[in-house]
Design a protein around this motif. Structure first.
Motif, PDB file in Angstrom:
ATOM      1  N   ALA A  87       0.839  -1.202   0.000  1.00 24.01           N
ATOM      2  CA  ALA A  87       0.000   0.000   0.000  1.00 24.01           C
ATOM      3  C   ALA A  87       0.872   1.250   0.000  1.00 24.01           C
ATOM      4  N   LEU A  88       1.943   1.240   0.760  1.00 26.94           N
ATOM      5  CA  LEU A  88       2.844   2.391   0.817  1.00 26.94           C
ATOM      6  C   LEU A  88       3.496   2.640  -0.538  1.00 26.94           C
ATOM      7  N   SER A  89       4.129   1.622  -1.087  1.00 24.98           N
ATOM      8  CA  SER A  89       4.883   1.830  -2.326  1.00 24.98           C
ATOM      9  C   SER A  89       3.974   2.158  -3.502  1.00 24.98           C
ATOM     10  N   LEU A  90       2.852   1.471  -3.618  1.00 31.05           N
ATOM     11  CA  LEU A  90       1.952   1.747  -4.733  1.00 31.05           C
ATOM     12  C   LEU A  90       1.260   3.098  -4.587  1.00 31.05           C
ATOM     13  N   SER A  91       1.006   3.510  -3.365  1.00 29.03           N
ATOM     14  CA  SER A  91       0.362   4.804  -3.132  1.00 29.03           C
ATOM     15  C   SER A  91       1.303   5.962  -3.460  1.00 29.03           C
ATOM     16  N   ALA A 134      -1.937   6.293   3.231  1.00 26.25           N
ATOM     17  CA  ALA A 134      -1.958   7.751   3.405  1.00 26.25           C
ATOM     18  C   ALA A 134      -0.547   8.317   3.373  1.00 26.25           C
ATOM     19  N   THR A 135       0.379   7.620   4.006  1.00 21.74           N
ATOM     20  CA  THR A 135       1.780   8.059   3.995  1.00 21.74           C
ATOM     21  C   THR A 135       2.333   8.059   2.579  1.00 21.74           C
ATOM     22  N   GLY A 164       4.070  10.873  -2.284  1.00 24.81           N
ATOM     23  CA  GLY A 164       3.924  11.053  -3.728  1.00 24.81           C
ATOM     24  C   GLY A 164       3.477  12.450  -4.095  1.00 24.81           C
ATOM     25  N   LYS A 165       2.527  12.987  -3.344  1.00 24.71           N
ATOM     26  CA  LYS A 165       2.014  14.337  -3.628  1.00 24.71           C
ATOM     27  C   LYS A 165       3.104  15.392  -3.423  1.00 24.71           C
ATOM     28  N   LYS A 166       3.865  15.264  -2.340  1.00 22.85           N
ATOM     29  CA  LYS A 166       4.947  16.231  -2.083  1.00 22.85           C
ATOM     30  C   LYS A 166       6.002  16.159  -3.180  1.00 22.85           C
ATOM     31  N   ALA A 221       3.841   6.302 -13.024  1.00 22.61           N
ATOM     32  CA  ALA A 221       3.380   5.259 -13.937  1.00 22.61           C
ATOM     33  C   ALA A 221       4.378   4.111 -13.980  1.00 22.61           C
ATOM     34  N   PHE A 222       5.659   4.443 -14.049  1.00 28.81           N
ATOM     35  CA  PHE A 222       6.685   3.396 -14.073  1.00 28.81           C
ATOM     36  C   PHE A 222       6.769   2.649 -12.743  1.00 28.81           C
ATOM     37  N   VAL A 223       6.492   3.331 -11.646  1.00 25.49           N
ATOM     38  CA  VAL A 223       6.455   2.656 -10.341  1.00 25.49           C
ATOM     39  C   VAL A 223       5.355   1.597 -10.351  1.00 25.49           C
TER      40      VAL A 223
END
Length: 183
Positions: free
Chosen positions: A21-25, A149-150, A155-157, A171-173
């Motif tokens: 969840a962390l890495s994909l988010s 959420a983390t 990602g947003k920052k 996208a590559f992630v």
């Protein structure tokens, strides 16, 4: 097994399951999603972690044996598809905010694919007590929600500083994570 040892084991499993969840988010967060969608995604991932863990407890090892490989392939293909869509939109789409998880169906599929590993863990938890399994399922849901959420926050920052290149990286992630699930 004492209670402290069981709690430690449950928390370690929760963080291990939440890493997807962390890495994909992070990849999704690079696509610059809005706050409402981010909250819905976090909640959806948490709920799916709980539901799939409990389903694993109920259905046992036989179903896990047959669905394990299929679920892994489905999750991998879904992630690669979302990544490919995000990449295509980044390169050839309009100059609008990308929403790889822009509708309820896509969000549900994404959340389910991120949570599929909880299903197989649920099968193995069935060998322990029901209480242990239910506490584990609730912990998996809460921790995965927080880790999602983390990841979205990170990602947003990062997205703000790299713009369209961040969307392409996101996208590559997703594509890379999908390939990792396959191999």
């Amino acid at each position: 097994m004492n209670h402290l040892q069981a709690l430690t084991e449950i928390l370690l499993m929760s963080f291990a399951l939440g890493m997807d969840a962390l890495s994909l988010s992070i990849g999704i967060g690079l696509g610059n999603i809005n706050h409402k969608t981010a909250l819905q995604l976090c909640f959806s991932i948490g709920v799916f972690h709980v539901i799939l863990t409990l389903a694993g407890l109920v259905f046992g090892n036989l179903v896990g044996y047959y669905l394990g490989g299929l679920a892994q392939w489905f999750g991998a293909l879904l992630l690669m598809g979302l990544g490919a869509h995000m990449l295509y939109s980044s390169l050839f789409g309009k100059e609008e905010t990308l929403k790889p998880i822009g509708n309820a169906f896509a969000m549900t599929l994404f959340s389910a694919s991120v949570s599929l590993d909880a299903l197989s863990v649920g099968f193995s938890l069935g060998l322990r007590s029901a209480t242990y399994g239910v506490v584990s399922a609730m912990s998996f849901g809460c921790i995965s929600m927080l880790m999602c959420a983390t990841g979205l926050f990170i990602g947003k920052k990062f997205s703000g500083s790299v713009g369209r290149y961040g969307e392409i990286l996101g996208a590559f992630v997703l594509i890379g994570c999908g390939l990792n699930f396959l191999f």
